[in-house]
Design a protein around this motif. Structure first.
Motif, PDB file in Angstrom:
ATOM      1  N   ALA A 103      -6.233   8.680  -4.723  1.00  0.00           N
ATOM      2  CA  ALA A 103      -7.214   7.738  -4.740  1.00  0.00           C
ATOM      3  C   ALA A 103      -8.601   7.485  -3.483  1.00  0.00           C
ATOM      4  O   ALA A 103      -7.699   8.341  -2.458  1.00  0.00           O
ATOM      5  CB  ALA A 103      -6.275   6.651  -4.957  1.00  0.00           C
ATOM      6  N   LEU A 104      -9.557   7.071  -3.731  1.00  0.00           N
ATOM      7  CA  LEU A 104     -10.643   7.160  -2.989  1.00  0.00           C
ATOM      8  C   LEU A 104     -11.062   5.431  -2.668  1.00  0.00           C
ATOM      9  O   LEU A 104     -11.067   5.131  -3.249  1.00  0.00           O
ATOM     10  CB  LEU A 104     -11.231   7.672  -3.267  1.00  0.00           C
ATOM     11  N   ASN A 105     -10.875   4.891  -1.359  1.00  0.00           N
ATOM     12  CA  ASN A 105     -10.877   3.738  -1.353  1.00  0.00           C
ATOM     13  C   ASN A 105     -12.550   3.789  -0.551  1.00  0.00           C
ATOM     14  O   ASN A 105     -13.121   4.404   0.320  1.00  0.00           O
ATOM     15  CB  ASN A 105      -9.957   3.212   0.460  1.00  0.00           C
ATOM     16  N   VAL A 106     -13.408   3.742  -1.262  1.00  0.00           N
ATOM     17  CA  VAL A 106     -14.831   3.513  -1.429  1.00  0.00           C
ATOM     18  C   VAL A 106     -15.354   2.352  -0.320  1.00  0.00           C
ATOM     19  O   VAL A 106     -15.661   1.511  -1.708  1.00  0.00           O
ATOM     20  CB  VAL A 106     -15.241   3.315  -2.298  1.00  0.00           C
ATOM     21  N   MET A 107     -15.781   1.815   0.376  1.00  0.00           N
ATOM     22  CA  MET A 107     -16.530   0.992   1.835  1.00  0.00           C
ATOM     23  C   MET A 107     -17.419   1.578   2.336  1.00  0.00           C
ATOM     24  O   MET A 107     -18.368   2.194   2.363  1.00  0.00           O
ATOM     25  CB  MET A 107     -15.422   0.575   2.461  1.00  0.00           C
ATOM     26  N   CYS A 152     -14.789  -6.079   6.682  1.00  0.00           N
ATOM     27  CA  CYS A 152     -13.131  -6.544   6.622  1.00  0.00           C
ATOM     28  C   CYS A 152     -12.228  -6.239   6.199  1.00  0.00           C
ATOM     29  O   CYS A 152     -11.017  -6.037   6.188  1.00  0.00           O
ATOM     30  CB  CYS A 152     -13.401  -8.185   5.891  1.00  0.00           C
ATOM     31  N   PRO A 153     -13.293  -4.862   4.634  1.00  0.00           N
ATOM     32  CA  PRO A 153     -12.192  -4.517   4.511  1.00  0.00           C
ATOM     33  C   PRO A 153     -11.318  -3.139   4.835  1.00  0.00           C
ATOM     34  O   PRO A 153     -10.843  -2.381   5.115  1.00  0.00           O
ATOM     35  CB  PRO A 153     -13.265  -2.994   3.052  1.00  0.00           C
ATOM     36  N   ALA A 154     -12.203  -2.776   5.730  1.00  0.00           N
ATOM     37  CA  ALA A 154     -11.784  -1.624   6.811  1.00  0.00           C
ATOM     38  C   ALA A 154      -9.816  -1.897   7.280  1.00  0.00           C
ATOM     39  O   ALA A 154      -9.759  -0.534   7.710  1.00  0.00           O
ATOM     40  CB  ALA A 154     -12.144  -1.828   8.352  1.00  0.00           C
ATOM     41  N   ILE A 155      -9.787  -3.142   7.721  1.00  0.00           N
ATOM     42  CA  ILE A 155      -8.032  -3.716   8.011  1.00  0.00           C
ATOM     43  C   ILE A 155      -6.544  -3.234   6.404  1.00  0.00           C
ATOM     44  O   ILE A 155      -5.905  -3.379   6.748  1.00  0.00           O
ATOM     45  CB  ILE A 155      -8.650  -4.427   8.943  1.00  0.00           C
ATOM     46  N   TYR A 156      -7.387  -3.208   5.154  1.00  0.00           N
ATOM     47  CA  TYR A 156      -7.143  -3.284   4.858  1.00  0.00           C
ATOM     48  C   TYR A 156      -7.075  -1.950   4.102  1.00  0.00           C
ATOM     49  O   TYR A 156      -7.179  -1.389   3.362  1.00  0.00           O
ATOM     50  CB  TYR A 156      -7.157  -4.502   3.241  1.00  0.00           C
ATOM     51  N   ASP A 157      -4.961  -1.430   3.901  1.00  0.00           N
ATOM     52  CA  ASP A 157      -4.780  -0.141   3.121  1.00  0.00           C
ATOM     53  C   ASP A 157      -3.986   0.040   2.260  1.00  0.00           C
ATOM     54  O   ASP A 157      -3.489  -0.855   1.741  1.00  0.00           O
ATOM     55  CB  ASP A 157      -3.833   0.149   4.320  1.00  0.00           C
ATOM     56  N   LEU A 158      -4.910  -0.138   0.723  1.00  0.00           N
ATOM     57  CA  LEU A 158      -4.795   0.726  -0.554  1.00  0.00           C
ATOM     58  C   LEU A 158      -4.057   1.232  -1.105  1.00  0.00           C
ATOM     59  O   LEU A 158      -4.107   1.594  -2.235  1.00  0.00           O
ATOM     60  CB  LEU A 158      -6.353   0.197  -0.838  1.00  0.00           C
ATOM     61  N   GLY A 159      -3.910   2.171   0.023  1.00  0.00           N
ATOM     62  CA  GLY A 159      -2.770   3.162  -0.770  1.00  0.00           C
ATOM     63  C   GLY A 159      -3.423   4.473  -0.468  1.00  0.00           C
ATOM     64  O   GLY A 159      -2.610   5.356  -1.804  1.00  0.00           O
ATOM     65  N   LEU A 173     -11.043  -6.074  -0.698  1.00  0.00           N
ATOM     66  CA  LEU A 173      -9.754  -6.300  -1.184  1.00  0.00           C
ATOM     67  C   LEU A 173      -8.523  -5.863  -1.102  1.00  0.00           C
ATOM     68  O   LEU A 173      -8.327  -5.094   0.361  1.00  0.00           O
ATOM     69  CB  LEU A 173     -10.130  -4.544  -2.778  1.00  0.00           C
ATOM     70  N   ASP A 174      -7.850  -6.017  -0.848  1.00  0.00           N
ATOM     71  CA  ASP A 174      -6.151  -6.108  -0.818  1.00  0.00           C
ATOM     72  C   ASP A 174      -4.817  -5.288  -1.314  1.00  0.00           C
ATOM     73  O   ASP A 174      -5.636  -5.152  -2.321  1.00  0.00           O
ATOM     74  CB  ASP A 174      -5.959  -6.890  -0.112  1.00  0.00           C
ATOM     75  N   ALA A 175      -4.632  -5.000  -1.207  1.00  0.00           N
ATOM     76  CA  ALA A 175      -3.036  -3.999  -1.789  1.00  0.00           C
ATOM     77  C   ALA A 175      -2.452  -4.521  -3.279  1.00  0.00           C
ATOM     78  O   ALA A 175      -2.429  -4.107  -4.175  1.00  0.00           O
ATOM     79  CB  ALA A 175      -1.784  -3.074  -1.109  1.00  0.00           C
ATOM     80  N   SER A 176      -2.484  -5.980  -3.326  1.00  0.00           N
ATOM     81  CA  SER A 176      -1.782  -6.770  -4.044  1.00  0.00           C
ATOM     82  C   SER A 176      -3.020  -6.780  -5.481  1.00  0.00           C
ATOM     83  O   SER A 176      -1.946  -6.755  -6.017  1.00  0.00           O
ATOM     84  CB  SER A 176      -1.532  -7.859  -3.647  1.00  0.00           C
ATOM     85  N   ALA A 212       1.156  -1.174  -0.055  1.00  0.00           N
ATOM     86  CA  ALA A 212      -0.071   0.003  -0.078  1.00  0.00           C
ATOM     87  C   ALA A 212       0.790   1.360   0.260  1.00  0.00           C
ATOM     88  O   ALA A 212       0.648   2.504  -0.766  1.00  0.00           O
ATOM     89  CB  ALA A 212      -0.785  -0.289   1.390  1.00  0.00           C
ATOM     90  N   ALA A 213       1.830   1.027   0.690  1.00  0.00           N
ATOM     91  CA  ALA A 213       2.870   2.365   1.125  1.00  0.00           C
ATOM     92  C   ALA A 213       3.843   2.708  -1.191  1.00  0.00           C
ATOM     93  O   ALA A 213       3.329   3.633  -1.115  1.00  0.00           O
ATOM     94  CB  ALA A 213       3.825   2.229   1.428  1.00  0.00           C
TER      95      ALA A 213
END
Lengths: 238, 238
Positions: free
Chosen positions: A46-50, A141-148, A108-111, A32-33
């Motif tokens: 970039a916006l992570n929409v959950m 679940c999506p809350a804990i995954y940084d996506l950058g 979703l995760d960063a990879s 993610a970094a």
């Protein structure tokens, strides 16, 4: 750390080494970094929409496309267990969108984002001002995954009831903005008010900004677009 | 098997041994089989009630309590990341209910149910006819965890839109019944019909029974109670 979901049920912890999950999230954070560096370097917001299934994430992005038509380039990826229905809706609205099919994975995760950006999503994202990552419909679940992402946006439909910020605190504690959607339905929901929702959001995360919006009527879309502009490093570019 | 969620993203699979997750689900299945034996031996009809946040799981159980008041003993456990709000609602409705607080975990598993049955939930469940397991609000992760239930009930609010059975197929493929809730709101949801929802459910899982219900107006509650009776081994007992 929970050995099932990378999240946090202590009852299950003894079954496998804690290092497995710690390492998983550390790997994700590193990737993610890397994504964040890329987004910042290229002036991409970039916006992570959950949010829950049916909370109105896609409808929010469709309304965004209508509001920003001709004034900003947009791009998106859409995470779903199956189908490309959301991506098709966004394409029809004018947002180039790549589906990330997760199978039965719940987030979703960063990879996955990284993979998409080296694949079908690349061309559209490289020249966009705003990159929307529409996550799998899931308030946990999506809350804990940084996506950058530059910011995390939680979409909460007023039809879900007023107690969700109290019952799903992890998501709200990590959010940068909550968008309360489907407010056109409020007259038909006797037990629901945005005042009560705002109170419960403030209990869970004092100071978290909240917007109210109806993608159907367009009410509140202007304030959402203003917020988007405030997140952009470079202002909105064509 | 996904190493993050016990579910299924093949992209992540190489990171840890597949045996970890296979073993996790095998452990869960063994504990669920033990629970099932217990429920069957005691004539308890256990229902695993799943659905998105705000889909109306608690409201369905409140309506059930009203419909079965005096004619069947009910008991429940309610899984939530935080708060005991749902359990308090069910207690007020007359259903003895124990909260299972999951922290940040996204689903209930058999060990959590087992633990509750050896703790606070024991007395009420031992003498009930119907035992409702209200799962964490999540249309993804709870699907793969057997809890020893007689049947899996998926609660889907019509406000979530018609595409959810296509987009979240794992949950629907494993269900024994879908209850479409909040049908009193249909006149205010122009793009939604129960016919379209039924079509999409049939595509995902041909033959899966579907009920339509409004906990607010009571419409459809009788058919739901009839279905409950059909699931009971011993008929409804006082």
């Amino acid at each position: 750390m929970c050995d099932v979901c990378g999240c946090g049920d202590p009852r299950l912890a003894p079954r496998v080494s804690i290092d497995v999950n710690a390492s998983l999230l550390a790997d994700n954070d590193a990737e993610a970094a890397h994504l964040r560096e890329h987004f910042v370097a290229h002036g991409i917001t970039a916006l992570n929409v959950m949010g829950s299934p049916g909370s109105g994430k896609t409808a929010l992005l469709e309304a965004t496309a209508r509001a920003l038509a001709g004034s900003a380039r947009l791009a998106a990826v859409s995470g779903d267990l199956a189908t490309s229905l959301d991506a098709e809706r966004l394409e029809r609205a004018g947002i180039p969108c790549t589906t990330i099919t997760t199978g039965s994975a719940c987030h979703l995760d960063a990879s996955m984002i990284h993979h998409a950006l080296h694949g079908d999503a690349r061309a559209a994202v490289e020249r966009c001002a705003f990159f929307f990552i529409e996550n799998v419909g899931n308030l946990v679940c999506p809350a804990i995954y940084d996506l950058g992402q530059r910011a995390r946006v939680v979409v909460l439909s007023v039809t879900e009831g007023v107690d969700k910020p109290l019952k799903y605190p992890v998501m709200f504690r990590r959010a940068d903005l909550v968008v309360l959607t489907k407010i056109d339905l409020l007259p038909h929901l006797p037990g629901v008010s945005t005042a009560a929702l705002r109170d419960n959001i403030a209990i869970t995360r004092p100071g978290l900004p909240v917007l109210e919006l109806s993608a159907t009527t367009g009410q509140g879309v202007d304030a959402w677009v203003d917020w988007l502009r405030s997140q952009s490093q470079l202002g909105i570019r064509g």
